[in-house]
Motif scaffolding. Structure first.
Motif, short mmCIF file in Angstrom:
data_model
loop_
_atom_site.label_atom_id
_atom_site.label_comp_id
_atom_site.label_asym_id
_atom_site.label_seq_id
_atom_site.Cartn_x
_atom_site.Cartn_y
_atom_site.Cartn_z
N MET A 168 7.22 15.44 4.31
CA MET A 168 5.85 15.32 4.83
C MET A 168 5.78 15.70 6.32
N THR B 228 2.60 5.90 7.05
CA THR B 228 1.16 6.12 7.04
C THR B 228 0.56 5.92 8.43
N GLN B 229 1.10 4.96 9.18
CA GLN B 229 0.53 4.63 10.50
C GLN B 229 1.18 5.41 11.64
N TYR C 147 3.85 4.54 -4.60
CA TYR C 147 3.64 5.99 -4.68
C TYR C 147 4.91 6.84 -4.66
N TYR D 210 0.78 -1.23 0.00
CA TYR D 210 0.00 0.00 0.00
C TYR D 210 0.82 1.29 0.00
N GLU D 211 2.16 1.21 0.03
CA GLU D 211 2.96 2.44 0.01
C GLU D 211 3.97 2.49 -1.14
N LYS E 10 -5.96 6.34 7.54
CA LYS E 10 -5.05 7.08 6.66
C LYS E 10 -4.52 6.18 5.55
N MET E 11 -4.25 6.80 4.39
CA MET E 11 -3.67 6.09 3.23
C MET E 11 -2.51 6.90 2.68
N MET E 12 -1.50 6.22 2.15
CA MET E 12 -0.48 6.92 1.35
C MET E 12 -0.97 6.95 -0.09
N GLU F 64 -6.35 11.44 5.05
CA GLU F 64 -7.13 10.89 6.15
C GLU F 64 -8.58 10.78 5.67
N ILE G 252 -0.23 11.81 2.32
CA ILE G 252 -1.03 10.96 3.20
C ILE G 252 -2.38 11.63 3.37
#
Lengths: 394, 136
Positions: A157, A257-258, A147, A143-144, B97-99, B91, B89
């Motif tokens: 970020m 992300t977490q 990107y 999921y990362e 949350k997602m990238m 929300e 990222i």
């Protein structure tokens, strides 16, 4: 829980210059810093019964060798040593190894523990491979990865959100780097020793908004070591050990992300745990060795440590408080941004600097009249926060 | 053969459900049927209570931008031809949350906390990546 306050002390440190040293071999640098730490501690090497090598990132064979007792053989410890094992939590390996070494000594399982870090991030990795490889570590492959995440993107970020939440300015971020460069100018082991003004930092090219080129760290070769033993033995060996008074930790996530949205609240328990163990408050701190990776990390950490109220660290730094001559000297080796990024060793260099300051061995950058030093460490993509308190007395 | 050169997501039995959803225009997430925790990234075990009793749900595809960076240089080599690009990222309104990447939006308009909506980017026959933009 057993009271760990003052149950162990750092008695010796060793470090070679950080930078690009293609002629310096891995084994030689590791052995050199170990020998320096033994001589600095004035300890008989036969007292060292445990060696903890920190993980090597640039070369898996070098890591395999150091895991398999290379240092025990090179230092001739084989007749007395009990254990050689690795501790590795990336950038926070300093805190993790300090915890393990202190606990071994406090419980009597070890008499003296040698912790050694050596890596060649500057000369054994080409930059493009390094960026690409690190863009896949501590990243979700489902999921990362698709990107275009990178360590620099992470810095961008985090800085973006911090500036949004607090109103901190680009000039304040640049002021962190300016302070670190001033410290590095006083550190013969640092790589980036040329002072840079805020304007010079802001003139450098934009890399990943709002992080500019001179807000990035540089990958480097480096090595450092430290020795931990009991406070009783420490007093025999040296007039001024660095007593380990408090340690606190918080580990929250694997991926970016977490990561908790409010890091100051999520990671403050690490500082509170360390202060409670040491019996101090933020007002007692004489010098703070703060783990960086990126300048915004120093601002967030100043707030986690309770040195600044949330949202005010930018102004605190802009007013010169963390620079040489400032109210609260911070990261006096120049941290990774100015000493250089040696993989898991960035944190080791910061811990060794904390001990060096407490032991009164910091030369031109010695902070006078230290009673308490704090040091911090963080690993992965910002997965954890560790706070240690070192002091001149138990 | 696709000429898409950037890394594709790792497809596992769990992530296949998510990416099959994307291919048919649905943004999926999970919720634990025992403790109620919203789960993302998708898992086979609930990180809240370790239950295996997890259901898939469909997101409305709207959220806000938590943070972002516009990468101009020093990107991973597979992305070097794409610079400048926006890594972000978000929300989601459902509470996770997602990238992602922000696309179809002027760089000057991108701000933390702005509203965003999902756009599905079909990068190969098999894989559609969820990306986000400022709502039109």
């Amino acid at each position: 829980m057993m009271d760990m306050r003052g149950k162990a002390a750092i008695v010796g440190i060793g470090e070679v210059p950080t930078g690009h040293y293609p002629e310096r071999t891995f084994a030689d640098a590791a052995l050199t810093v170990a020998e320096m730490a033994i001589k600095d501690a004035n300890i008989n090497k036969s007292e060292i019964d445990t060696v903890i090598p920190i993980g090597v990132v640039s070369n898996s064979i070098n890591n395999g060798n150091i895991v398999c007792s290379q240092m025990i053989e090179a230092l001739g410890l084989g007749s007395h040593a009990k254990s050689n094992f690795q501790v590795m939590s990336g950038g926070s390996s300093s805190a993790s190894s300090l915890k393990v070494a202190s606990a071994l000594v406090a419980t009597g399982l070890s008499k003296a523990v040698l912790v050694v870090h050596c890596d060649q991030m500057g000369t054994q990795l080409d930059l493009e491979t390094a960026i690409s490889t690190f863009s896949k570590v501590s990243v979700s492959p489902e999921y990362e990865t698709p990107y275009g995440w990178s360590q620099l993107g992470l810095g961008g970020m985090m800085q973006q959100r911090y500036m949004h939440d607090t109103g901190a300015t680009e000039r304040q971020i640049a002021a962190v780097v300016e302070s670190l460069r001033k410290w590095a100018a006083l550190n013969p082991n640092a790589m980036m020793r040329t002072p840079r003004t805020v304007d010079e930092i802001l003139e450098s090219p934009m890399i990943s908004t709002p992080v500019r080129k001179r807000m990035m760290n540089v990958l480097a070769d480096g090595a450092a070591a430290y020795i931990v033993t009991s406070p009783e033995r420490a007093r025999d060996l040296t007039d001024q050990p660095a007593y380990i008074l408090g340690m606190g930790s918080k580990c929250t996530n694997f991926t970016t992300t977490q990561q908790p949205s409010d890091l100051v609240s999520a990671w403050r328990p690490a500082a509170e745990e360390a202060y409670a163990m040491a019996g101090i408050t933020p007002k007692d701190i004489d010098v703070a060795q703060i783990y960086d990776a990126f300048p915004v990390f120093i601002l967030i950490s100043l707030e986690i440590l309770g040195i600044c109220k949330p949202g005010t660290a930018g102004k605190f730094v802009e007013d010169g408080n963390i620079a040489p001559g400032g109210k609260l000297p911070c990261s006096t080796n120049g941290a990774m941004m100015a000493q250089g990024h040696t993989g898991a060793g960035g944190g080791i260099a910061i811990l060794v600097e904390a001990a060096r300051q407490v032991m009164g061995k910091a030369g031109d950058r010695q902070v006078p009249n230290i009673k308490y030093a704090v040091e911090t460490a963080t690993g992965g993509v910002g997965m954890d926060m560790h706070v240690g308190v070192l002091g001149t007395e138990v | 053969m696709s000429n898409y050169k950037k890394p594709l997501p790792l497809i596992t039995p769990t992530s296949k459900v998510f990416y099959d959803g994307c291919r048919s225009g649905k943004l999926l997430y999970q919720q634990c049927l025992d403790c109620g925790q919203v789960i993302f990234f998708p898992q086979s075990i609930c990180p809240g209570c370790l239950s295996h009793n997890i259901e898939w749900k469909q997101s409305k595809g709207k959220g806000r931008l938590f943070t972002f960076t516009i990468t101009h240089a020093a990107a991973p080599s597979e992305f070097s031809e794409d610079t400048p690009y926006v890594l972000a990222i978000v929300e989601m309104d459902e509470g996770y949350k997602m990238m992602t990447n922000i696309i179809e939006t002027d760089f000057d308009e991108i701000k933390c906390d702005m509203e965003v909506e999902v756009v599905f980017d079909k990068v190969t026959e098999e894989i559609t990546l969820p990306k986000f933009r400022k709502p039109k």
